[in-house]
Write a protein that holds these residues in place. Structure first.
Motif, PDB file in Angstrom:
ATOM      1  N   ALA A   2     -18.757  20.377  47.385  1.00 43.79           N
ATOM      2  CA  ALA A   2     -19.585  20.431  46.176  1.00 43.79           C
ATOM      3  C   ALA A   2     -21.053  20.201  46.514  1.00 43.79           C
ATOM      4  O   ALA A   2     -21.944  20.871  45.979  1.00 43.79           O
ATOM      5  N   GLY A   3     -21.320  19.250  47.415  1.00 41.22           N
ATOM      6  CA  GLY A   3     -22.701  19.021  47.834  1.00 41.22           C
ATOM      7  C   GLY A   3     -23.286  20.223  48.545  1.00 41.22           C
ATOM      8  O   GLY A   3     -24.453  20.574  48.355  1.00 41.22           O
ATOM      9  N   LYS A   4     -22.455  20.887  49.374  1.00 38.91           N
ATOM     10  CA  LYS A   4     -22.912  22.071  50.089  1.00 38.91           C
ATOM     11  C   LYS A   4     -23.252  23.195  49.120  1.00 38.91           C
ATOM     12  O   LYS A   4     -24.241  23.926  49.307  1.00 38.91           O
ATOM     13  N   GLN A   5     -22.437  23.345  48.067  1.00 34.44           N
ATOM     14  CA  GLN A   5     -22.699  24.377  47.062  1.00 34.44           C
ATOM     15  C   GLN A   5     -24.080  24.169  46.434  1.00 34.44           C
ATOM     16  O   GLN A   5     -24.894  25.101  46.350  1.00 34.44           O
ATOM     17  N   ARG A   6     -24.364  22.931  46.011  1.00 37.31           N
ATOM     18  CA  ARG A   6     -25.651  22.660  45.353  1.00 37.31           C
ATOM     19  C   ARG A   6     -26.807  22.785  46.352  1.00 37.31           C
ATOM     20  O   ARG A   6     -27.898  23.237  45.989  1.00 37.31           O
ATOM     21  N   SER A   7     -26.587  22.380  47.575  1.00 39.24           N
ATOM     22  CA  SER A   7     -27.629  22.498  48.589  1.00 39.24           C
ATOM     23  C   SER A   7     -27.984  23.956  48.850  1.00 39.24           C
ATOM     24  O   SER A   7     -29.162  24.304  49.024  1.00 39.24           O
ATOM     25  N   LEU A   8     -26.960  24.818  48.863  1.00 40.37           N
ATOM     26  CA  LEU A   8     -27.212  26.246  49.047  1.00 40.37           C
ATOM     27  C   LEU A   8     -28.016  26.815  47.882  1.00 40.37           C
ATOM     28  O   LEU A   8     -28.939  27.613  48.083  1.00 40.37           O
ATOM     29  N   HIS A   9     -27.684  26.402  46.674  1.00 40.87           N
ATOM     30  CA  HIS A   9     -28.459  26.843  45.508  1.00 40.87           C
ATOM     31  C   HIS A   9     -29.920  26.432  45.655  1.00 40.87           C
ATOM     32  O   HIS A   9     -30.843  27.220  45.397  1.00 40.87           O
ATOM     33  N   ASN A  10     -30.132  25.164  46.041  1.00 37.74           N
ATOM     34  CA  ASN A  10     -31.505  24.675  46.206  1.00 37.74           C
ATOM     35  C   ASN A  10     -32.258  25.504  47.233  1.00 37.74           C
ATOM     36  O   ASN A  10     -33.450  25.794  47.084  1.00 37.74           O
ATOM     37  N   ASN A  11     -31.564  25.887  48.284  1.00 42.01           N
ATOM     38  CA  ASN A  11     -32.178  26.680  49.342  1.00 42.01           C
ATOM     39  C   ASN A  11     -32.764  27.983  48.801  1.00 42.01           C
ATOM     40  O   ASN A  11     -33.895  28.368  49.127  1.00 42.01           O
ATOM     41  N   TYR A  12     -32.014  28.654  47.931  1.00 37.82           N
ATOM     42  CA  TYR A  12     -32.472  29.942  47.419  1.00 37.82           C
ATOM     43  C   TYR A  12     -33.452  29.807  46.245  1.00 37.82           C
ATOM     44  O   TYR A  12     -34.192  30.742  45.951  1.00 37.82           O
ATOM     45  N   MET A  13     -33.475  28.677  45.589  1.00 37.16           N
ATOM     46  CA  MET A  13     -34.410  28.490  44.467  1.00 37.16           C
ATOM     47  C   MET A  13     -35.778  28.011  44.912  1.00 37.16           C
ATOM     48  O   MET A  13     -36.734  28.014  44.127  1.00 37.16           O
ATOM     49  N   THR A  14     -35.906  27.600  46.169  1.00 33.70           N
ATOM     50  CA  THR A  14     -37.147  26.975  46.628  1.00 33.70           C
ATOM     51  C   THR A  14     -38.357  27.898  46.548  1.00 33.70           C
ATOM     52  O   THR A  14     -39.415  27.524  46.015  1.00 33.70           O
ATOM     53  N   LEU A  15     -38.250  29.106  47.081  1.00 34.60           N
ATOM     54  CA  LEU A  15     -39.427  29.981  47.141  1.00 34.60           C
ATOM     55  C   LEU A  15     -39.894  30.442  45.757  1.00 34.60           C
ATOM     56  O   LEU A  15     -41.105  30.509  45.520  1.00 34.60           O
ATOM     57  N   PRO A  16     -38.995  30.772  44.815  1.00 31.09           N
ATOM     58  CA  PRO A  16     -39.483  31.060  43.459  1.00 31.09           C
ATOM     59  C   PRO A  16     -40.248  29.889  42.847  1.00 31.09           C
ATOM     60  O   PRO A  16     -41.268  30.092  42.175  1.00 31.09           O
ATOM     61  N   VAL A  17     -39.785  28.657  43.082  1.00 27.35           N
ATOM     62  CA  VAL A  17     -40.496  27.490  42.552  1.00 27.35           C
ATOM     63  C   VAL A  17     -41.872  27.369  43.192  1.00 27.35           C
ATOM     64  O   VAL A  17     -42.861  27.061  42.511  1.00 27.35           O
ATOM     65  N   LEU A  18     -41.955  27.600  44.487  1.00 25.55           N
ATOM     66  CA  LEU A  18     -43.252  27.518  45.163  1.00 25.55           C
ATOM     67  C   LEU A  18     -44.237  28.527  44.592  1.00 25.55           C
ATOM     68  O   LEU A  18     -45.431  28.226  44.425  1.00 25.55           O
ATOM     69  N   PHE A  19     -43.761  29.736  44.283  1.00 25.20           N
ATOM     70  CA  PHE A  19     -44.671  30.705  43.671  1.00 25.20           C
ATOM     71  C   PHE A  19     -45.156  30.204  42.321  1.00 25.20           C
ATOM     72  O   PHE A  19     -46.350  30.294  42.006  1.00 25.20           O
ATOM     73  N   ILE A  20     -44.249  29.692  41.500  1.00 25.58           N
ATOM     74  CA  ILE A  20     -44.645  29.229  40.170  1.00 25.58           C
ATOM     75  C   ILE A  20     -45.677  28.106  40.276  1.00 25.58           C
ATOM     76  O   ILE A  20     -46.595  28.007  39.454  1.00 25.58           O
TER      77      ILE A  20
END
Length: 402
Positions: A219-237
């Motif tokens: 479960a932790g790995k699942q959420r960590s993977l999500h965070n990995n892919y959401m990082t760059l969109p957040v940086l742009f915003i």
């Protein structure tokens, strides 16, 4: 002595947010790199070790190993990675409060879109952030959460719908920053509510001499993977308020979605590269999408808006331009601003002399004519006609250099 407390507070919190964000994202990127470079252990590896990696940095050699669940015995010195995430979120929310909530009438409310009071806008913003986490977490815990691609597509559609809805009621920059706050909150809540608690449960099981539940790590790995892919969109915003050609565009919500996709593509390229998988097509696709986005903004920038120059007949005298500046701009952009929110001209841009108006004509065109974001919240009521007159003068000014 005059001390602009709000300005210095904003500077300090923004700097803290940047420092903590670098620490959090840097650690996240490193551990993703580490996972993708693990290789089967050599003979004699410890029980439960699924992979190892050797690396060199700063003149030293490092040997890292990863366990499928946990080691047989708890190590004496265990390092946790959590405060980087918490500090990033806390400083980000503080900055949101200082800039967008404290100054909601200027930076969040757009009376031309929705008749919201500053308090209503703030409550709506906080509700959207909290609601975004509840939707995301619910999707993760549902059967859809077990299918990574299906979950990713559905969460993306939720964020696109949210972006479209927010730009209908908030100032464009305020709408963008709230989409970022929703994503950032989901990321830090993953750490606070899932990843760290699950890790603590694993540690507690080891200390009791029990076998930890592998589902906790999964479960932790699942959420960590999500965070990995959401990082760059957040940086742009986080930096999007510097690019009015995006956030003030008539189809800004669509541009945000496209740039979000671009960020995911870039992140996926690096994830593949770390696993030594060549993906040159992804590089060219990312570059192509970036060019398409830029061309789209150029072709559709004026969609749904009045002609800002061509519809004005004849030359616009500079005396009229200066009158528009004095009515709508110099309360903030002057040597001694009259606006209560500013003690100095924002961005150091002063428009209280003919030479300065001519010097900053391109910036005036970008902010007040094309982007339609100045004055802030249009609190002085600048009309489309006045913007068109400014646009005509700037266009003529550019041609003859006067």
């Amino acid at each position: 002595m005059e001390l602009d407390i709000a300005a210095w507070l904003g500077l300090g919190v923004r700097w803290l947010h940047m420092i903590a964000g670098i620490a959090w994202i840097g650690a996240s990127f490193y551990f993703v790199w580490l996972d993708n470079h693990l290789r089967p252990t050599a003979k004699g590896g410890a029980d439960g070790v699924t992979g190892e990696v050797w690396s060199v940095h700063g003149g030293g050699f490092y040997h890292k190993q990863k366990y499928a669940v946990a080691p047989a015995h708890m190590p004496d010195d265990l390092h946790w990675f959590k405060w980087e995430a918490y500090t990033t979120w806390l400083s980000g929310m503080a900055l949101l409060g200082i800039v967008y909530y404290w100054g909601a009438d200027l930076f969040l409310v757009d009376s031309a879109k929705a008749a919201l009071s500053p308090v209503q806008a703030v409550l709506l913003g906080l509700g959207v952030i909290a609601g975004g986490w509840l939707v995301y977490d619910g999707l993760c815990r549902s059967p859809l959460g077990r299918n990574g691609r299906l979950f990713g597509a559905l969460w993306f559609l939720v964020l696109v719908a949210l972006s479209y809805g927010l730009v209908q009621v908030f100032n464009d920059r305020g709408a963008f920053i709230h989409v970022g706050a929703v994503i950032g909150t989901a990321m830090v809540a993953n750490v606070f509510f899932v990843i760290i608690p699950n890790q603590k449960k694993v540690v507690a099981a080891l200390e009791r001499g029990e076998e930890p539940d592998p589902a906790l790590g999964a479960a932790g790995k699942q959420r960590s993977l999500h965070n990995n892919y959401m990082t760059l969109p957040v940086l742009f915003i986080m930096i999007s308020n510097h690019y009015p050609m995006v956030f003030s565009h008539p189809y800004n919500w669509l541009l945000l979605a496209a740039i979000g996709v671009l960020g995911v593509m870039i992140r996926h390229f690096f994830n593949l590269r770390h696993r030594e998988v060549s993906a040159p097509g992804l590089v060219f696709a990312s570059i192509g999408l970036f060019i398409i986005i830029a061309m789209f903004t150029a072709q559709t920038r004026s969609a749904g808006r009045p002609d800002m120059a061509g519809g004005v007949a004849g030359a616009v005298p500079f005396t009229e331009v200066r009158a528009i500046m004095e009515t709508h701009c110099t309360s903030c952009h002057a040597t001694n601003p009259r606006h209560p929110a500013f003690t100095e001209a924002p961005g150091g841009v002063r428009l209280d002399s003919p030479a300065l108006i001519r010097q900053y004509a391109p910036k005036i065109e970008q902010q007040a004519v094309l982007a339609n974001i100045m004055p802030l919240g249009n609190e002085t009521g600048m009309t489309d006609g006045e913007r068109a007159r400014l646009g005509k003068w700037i266009a003529d000014h550019r041609k003859d250099g006067s």
